[in-house]
Design an enzyme around this catalytic site. Structure first.
Site, short mmCIF file in Angstrom:
data_model
loop_
_atom_site.label_atom_id
_atom_site.label_comp_id
_atom_site.label_asym_id
_atom_site.label_seq_id
_atom_site.Cartn_x
_atom_site.Cartn_y
_atom_site.Cartn_z
N ASP A 243 0.77 -1.35 -0.02
CA ASP A 243 0.05 -0.09 0.03
C ASP A 243 0.97 1.25 0.01
OD1 ASP A 243 -2.60 1.17 0.37
OD2 ASP A 243 -1.82 2.07 2.07
N GLU B 180 14.50 -15.54 -0.55
CA GLU B 180 14.90 -16.80 0.48
C GLU B 180 13.87 -17.76 0.44
OE1 GLU B 180 15.53 -15.29 4.34
OE2 GLU B 180 17.02 -13.73 4.00
#
Length: 571
Positions: free
Chosen positions: A223, A276
């Protein structure tokens, strides 16, 4: 007519394991409080979403994007977050969230959640700590506090205005009861801006991203992604100073709080975290920035994808659509991302209504929040009698079918698959919730009209939304648009979306298209590399279709001719 494509369908397992699933995904945005209510309190909840997973599976979407579901006072529809690593108890528990994520994944549907990093709520424990702490304390340094101007600091630090109207600064009362410092809030006063120069803020959001990623979240919608970093010098420029610098201020990344270059250092760190995971977590930026600066948000070293709202702001016009599509595909190719397409969301007037408004309400320039046509309709009071409902829905169906044919991600907003109109003046002032309505009372009616709870059945106290009523009033005409009614109609908007999304998943190819000339300025035709063709008639006169089997059309054909405001796919 419609025929069935006989192409290979990707399996759920392949979709869930694909690191590039997001590039061509159809993503369904859920505004949780208005989707489905499982316990009869009038508010949609997490268990309501879980119960509707079979509906989402039948619709054919690749992913669900949840608007904020965190603890919140709802000063801004949940975008005022009290706690980033929890579920609002009115919506459920973390265990409910885990069950929902599992149900979605079992159905082969990815999960994207909203992250709100520019500001917290004023009820967040950090902000409460800042209010209780003295000036210059570490607690206040997590936010943006400044001394006021004037002899007694009685004036705000600058004359800047918030997005929701009124000043962008709010004065606090110090712990000793005296008038104190001011804090910055680009949005509502209940949404104090965080200080992203503070390492503790940066570290805490990494913790939040890892928390949700470890719970199975596949991606994040960021956002106000362009507002995190700020440059608040000792003497702040006035609004007039900023306006005098014009567009160069934005193009060079020098605005005090919009789209500064340093924000990409944050997203580079986030990208390392996302990578990751296997497959890597995805992210899409909500960044209202100049087109020349959008690519950095969408780069592989950053968030990976950024919303473009250009089609949302365009009129139902062939020339505007072609220019917008061509430009955005070129931008996506240059950044290494795929493009994003959207017509409706929780902040804008639904496109079935925008496309049914008088031509005089439209503008080629559009409007940043709702398209100029929608904006003018809101300013006029949002009267349903001012909308050509039949024309608006016909155009919306045609535009959506065109969008599904484009390379890139297609973002849908809950209810558009039902062809829902915006709810306008039917919502009494006394029942409105949007802060923009209260901040600008008498000027516009706000965004509540696209957030009215969905109609699942033709009857009942809330049209099947839940066992009781709904937190926003639903109009009587929702009955004919309900899921129950449309599932029984072969030509309904819901049936159209289901057919189109099923075909879209089968017909995905590379991320290019070839424009074909038609001899008519109001007709757009493009071919995808696998040989299938999309034809859209933006005009009123029928257009003779090229040769090929019709896979799906947004409105009935007239023999071999495509009528006005209609899209068809051919193979």
């Amino acid at each position: 007519m419609t025929t069935t494509a006989t192409l290979a369908t990707r399996t759920d397992a392949e979709h869930m394991a694909d690191p590039d699933w997001w590039r061509q995904a159809s993503v369904y945005q859920i505004y949780p409080r208005s989707f489905a209510d499982s316990n009869g309190d009038g508010i949609g909840d997490i268990n309501g979403i879980t119960a509707k997973v079979p509906y989402l599976k039948a619709l054919g979407v690749d992913a669900v994007w949840l608007s904020p579901f965190y603890p919140s006072a709802l000063a801004d529809g949940g975008y005022d977050v009290d706690e980033y690593r929890n579920v609002d108890p009115r919506l459920g528990t973390l265990e409910d969230f885990d069950a929902m994520a599992s149900a979605l994944h079992t159905a082969g549907i990815k999960l994207i959640v909203d992250i709100v990093p520019n500001h917290s709520s004023n009820r967040h424990e950090w902000f409460q700590e800042a209010l209780a702490a003295p000036k210059g304390s570490p607690a206040r340094d997590r936010y943006i506090f400044r001394d006021g101007l004037g002899d007694q600091g009685e004036l705000p630090p600058s004359d800047w205005h918030s997005v929701f109207g009124g000043p962008a600064w709010e004065r606090i009362t110090e712990p000793d009861g005296t008038p104190g410092q001011w804090y910055m809030h680009i949005f509502a006063k209940e949404q104090p801006d965080l200080n992203w120069d503070n390492p503790e803020v940066r570290e805490d959001f990494l913790k939040t991203l890892r928390f949700w990623s470890d719970r199975g979240v596949d991606g994040f919608r960021i956002d106000v992604a362009h507002a995190l970093t700020k440059n608040l010098e000792e003497t702040l420029p006035t609004t007039a100073d900023l306006e005098a610098e014009g567009e160069a201020l934005y193009l060079e990344g020098r605005h005090p709080y919009w789209d500064r270059n340093e924000v990409h250092e944050i997203y580079a760190e986030w990208r390392k975290l996302f990578n990751e995971y296997n497959p890597p977590r995805t992210a899409v930026a909500e960044a209202w920035v100049h087109a020349d600066r959008r690519a950095r948000y969408a780069s592989p070293e950053g968030l990976g994808q950024a919303f473009n709202f250009d089609l949302l702001q365009a009129d139902f016009d062939a020339a505007q659509f072609r220019k917008t599509i061509t430009k955005n595909l070129a931008e996506a190719e240059a950044s290494g991302a795929s493009s994003t397409w959207v017509f409706s969301n929780h902040d804008v007037v639904r496109h079935a209504t925008r496309y049914g408004l008088p031509a005089s309400a439209s503008s080629a320039e559009g409007d940043i929040m709702s398209g100029q046509a929608g904006k003018q309709w809101l300013l006029a009071g949002g009267r349903q009698e001012d909308v050509d409902v039949e024309l608006g829905l016909r155009r919306a169906r045609a535009a959506s079918l065109l969008m599904f044919a484009l390379p890139g991600s297609a973002y849908l907003y809950q209810g558009e698959e039902l062809g829902l109109q915006e709810v306008g003046s039917e919502i009494p002032d006394s029942e409105r919730q949007d802060p923009s309505f209260f901040r600008n009372k008498g000027v516009e009616i706000g965004r509540d009209g696209c957030r009215v709870p969905l109609p699942w059945t033709a009857g009942g106290s809330s049209f099947g939304f839940g066992p009781a009523g709904s937190h926003l009033p639903q109009p009587a005409w929702f009955a004919d648009s309900s899921v129950e009614v449309q599932e029984a109609q072969e030509d309904s908007t819901l049936s159209l979306y289901r057919r189109a999304l099923a075909l879209r998943s089968q017909l995905q190819a590379d991320e290019t298209l070839e424009w074909l000339e038609t001899g008519r300025p109001d007709v757009l035709v493009f071919r995808r590399p696998n040989g299938w063709t999309s034809v859209t008639n933006f005009g009123t006169e029928p257009f003779e279709l090229p040769a090929g089997d019709v896979l799906v059309s947004s409105s009935p054909l007239e023999g071999a001719f495509l009528p006005g405001a209609t899209t068809a796919w051919l193979q």
